[in-house]
Design a protein around this motif. Structure first.
Motif, short mmCIF file in Angstrom:
data_model
loop_
_atom_site.label_atom_id
_atom_site.label_comp_id
_atom_site.label_asym_id
_atom_site.label_seq_id
_atom_site.Cartn_x
_atom_site.Cartn_y
_atom_site.Cartn_z
N LEU A 1 11.70 9.05 -21.57
CA LEU A 1 12.71 8.91 -20.52
C LEU A 1 12.16 9.48 -19.23
O LEU A 1 11.15 10.19 -19.23
N SER B 1 22.95 7.00 -21.32
CA SER B 1 21.99 6.90 -20.21
C SER B 1 20.55 6.93 -20.70
O SER B 1 19.63 6.63 -19.93
N SER C 1 21.10 11.40 -16.17
CA SER C 1 20.84 12.26 -17.32
C SER C 1 20.70 13.72 -16.92
O SER C 1 21.21 14.62 -17.59
N GLN D 1 18.24 6.75 -14.04
CA GLN D 1 18.26 7.48 -15.32
C GLN D 1 18.05 8.98 -15.11
O GLN D 1 18.74 9.80 -15.72
N GLN E 1 17.72 2.45 -23.56
CA GLN E 1 16.37 2.25 -23.04
C GLN E 1 15.32 2.68 -24.06
O GLN E 1 14.30 2.02 -24.26
#
Length: 312
Positions: free
Chosen positions: A178, A76, A104, A100, A80
């Motif tokens: 993230l 996850s 996550s 995400q 990216q």
């Protein structure tokens, strides 16, 4: 559409490590290698736990749950991040950021709870060995694992809804690699003290209560282990429990630092590197920690390989 709403723009820019461009290529190579080893190591544990009857025990039931969780957790985040580090595209869509964060965070919360449950399993195995199979029966194991997943994702849903209800006033540059709650909170253009207080309380419950449970379990385990007269028995107990304690220390230590750190620039920069530990490094080394000195897993691997060779 109201420009104060976060959904009024196409997405977010993940600044990641763009302030250290000389590190991006190095991180890309290192994290790609880590990701491959994470996939291989955790998949191996899941397959072995499923195929070998000797590993059909509560300990390996929880361990295979943890390995599956780690696989999903890194997947996850890492793809990216690798795209971000390659310099091709540092953006993430609004929906992608929501997804995400939800996935996550849900997996991270579940891992916190699952590690606490695993400490109870170790307590029962070491301190109540004669009643272990009665206490840790399959139904209870499945119930505790299911509860960990349910609570983890229920909390993630709540936090995700609360964070994306905040007006962002067009801000879309996220100082992280993230979509995570602390950097998203810093984008809000309103007072976030209520959100921070709520996050502190939830973090205390999800992080510190399982840690307290683990400490209590291991204090009893240590008392029992030191009472074992056999040196071989002590080594076996320390080997099994030491693996779990190592994982706990790495995961909880870095996660607690991230969610209880002071809100200043220096801590934010450190937080990005600390986040790498519990999102990428810990899931990769978990299989090594649990299997490197584990005779059961080594034996299972030999048996599975022999069967595969015999069938050829």
């Amino acid at each position: 559409m109201d420009q104060r709403n976060g959904s009024s723009f196409s997405g977010f820019i993940l600044l990641g490590f763009s302030d250290r461009p000389h590190l991006e290529l190095v991180l890309f190579v290192v994290l790609l290698i880590f990701y491959v080893f994470t996939l291989l190591g955790n998949t191996a544990i899941i397959v072995l736990s499923h195929l070998d009857a000797h590993l059909h025990t509560p300990m390996y039931f929880f361990l295979s749950n943890l390995s599956f969780l780690d696989l999903c957790y890194t997947t996850s985040i890492v793809p990216q991040l690798l795209v971000n580090l390659s310099g091709a595209d540092k953006s993430i869509s609004y929906g992608g950021c929501v997804f995400q964060l939800y996935i996550s965070l849900g997996l991270g919360c579940t891992e916190c709870l699952l590690l606490g449950v695993m400490a109870l399993d170790r307590y029962a195995a070491v301190c109540r060995p004669l009643h272990y199979t009665v206490i840790m029966h399959l139904r209870l194991c499945a119930l505790m694992a299911s509860a960990s997943w349910l609570i983890g994702f229920a909390n993630s849903l709540l936090q995700t809804v609360l964070i994306f209800l905040l007006p962002l006033c067009g801000r879309n540059k996220l100082d992280h690699f993230l979509c995570e709650i602390p950097p998203l909170l810093r984008l809000a253009c309103v007072d976030t003290s209520a959100n921070e207080s709520e996050l502190f309380v939830v973090s205390f419950i999800i992080l510190l209560i399982p840690v307290s449970l683990i400490i209590l379990s291991y204090s009893q385990i240590l008392r029992t282990v030191f009472g074992i007269k056999s040196a071989a028995g002590q080594r076996k107990a320390f080997g099994t429990c030491g693996s779990h304690l190592t994982v706990v220390s790495l995961f909880y230590g870095t996660a607690i630092y991230t969610y209880f750190q002071p809100n200043n620039r220096s801590a934010q920069n450190q937080g990005k590197f600390i986040s790498l530990f519990y999102t990428i490094i810990t899931p990769m080394i978990n299989p090594l920690i649990y299997t490197l000195r584990n005779k059961d897993v080594k034996g299972a691997m030999k048996r599975v390989l022999w069967k595969a060779c015999d069938s050829c």
